[in-house]
Design a protein around this motif. Sequence first.
Motif, PDB file in Angstrom:
ATOM      1  N   GLY A 108       0.736  -1.077  -0.108  1.00  0.00           N
ATOM      2  CA  GLY A 108       0.138   0.024  -0.178  1.00  0.00           C
ATOM      3  C   GLY A 108       0.930   1.226   0.032  1.00  0.00           C
ATOM      4  N   GLY A 109       2.144   1.210   0.139  1.00  0.00           N
ATOM      5  CA  GLY A 109       2.998   2.263   0.042  1.00  0.00           C
ATOM      6  C   GLY A 109       3.100   3.026  -1.500  1.00  0.00           C
ATOM      7  N   ASN A 110       3.822   4.092  -1.510  1.00  0.00           N
ATOM      8  CA  ASN A 110       4.157   4.538  -2.814  1.00  0.00           C
ATOM      9  C   ASN A 110       5.364   4.212  -3.408  1.00  0.00           C
ATOM     10  OD1 ASN A 110       6.033   5.951  -0.978  1.00  0.00           O
ATOM     11  ND2 ASN A 110       5.889   7.772  -1.978  1.00  0.00           N
ATOM     12  N   PHE A 111       5.639   4.568  -4.603  1.00  0.00           N
ATOM     13  CA  PHE A 111       6.919   4.166  -5.382  1.00  0.00           C
ATOM     14  C   PHE A 111       7.785   5.615  -5.588  1.00  0.00           C
ATOM     15  CE2 PHE A 111       3.694   1.283  -7.220  1.00  0.00           C
ATOM     16  CZ  PHE A 111       4.141   0.225  -6.922  1.00  0.00           C
ATOM     17  N   GLN A 112       8.977   5.130  -5.636  1.00  0.00           N
ATOM     18  CA  GLN A 112      10.005   6.148  -5.897  1.00  0.00           C
ATOM     19  C   GLN A 112      11.106   5.274  -7.088  1.00  0.00           C
ATOM     20  OE1 GLN A 112      10.548   9.035  -4.566  1.00  0.00           O
ATOM     21  NE2 GLN A 112       8.601   8.664  -3.739  1.00  0.00           N
ATOM     22  N   GLN A 113      11.572   6.004  -7.572  1.00  0.00           N
ATOM     23  CA  GLN A 113      12.660   5.713  -8.804  1.00  0.00           C
ATOM     24  C   GLN A 113      13.675   5.025  -8.127  1.00  0.00           C
ATOM     25  OE1 GLN A 113      14.192   8.421 -11.612  1.00  0.00           O
ATOM     26  NE2 GLN A 113      14.881   6.590 -13.006  1.00  0.00           N
ATOM     27  N   ARG A 114      13.957   3.756  -8.552  1.00  0.00           N
ATOM     28  CA  ARG A 114      14.977   3.004  -7.716  1.00  0.00           C
ATOM     29  C   ARG A 114      16.273   3.610  -8.218  1.00  0.00           C
ATOM     30  NH1 ARG A 114      16.013  -2.985  -9.812  1.00  0.00           N
ATOM     31  NH2 ARG A 114      16.961  -2.036 -11.525  1.00  0.00           N
TER      32      ARG A 114
END
Length: 82
Positions: A48-54
Amino acid sequence: MLDLRPNCECRNKDLPPDSEEAFICTFECTFCADCATNVLQGTCPNCGGNFQQRPIRPTAALLRHPASTQRIFKPEGCGQGS
């Protein structure tokens, strides 16, 4: 240290360590940019968390700290259109 998982969990698309297309959540669930943005609408289906560019690990660092080779593929958790 990040695992740098090798693929998108939705499409099983390869995401090498230098890929600018890889997105991760806080638990390092890994998705391609298209799935993270368009299919999952910015929310990880696992936590349920958000995404960030790896981030990209420099080549010299990969020699000492290689990327993971464990593939995780869960197309059933990726919604319609995956």
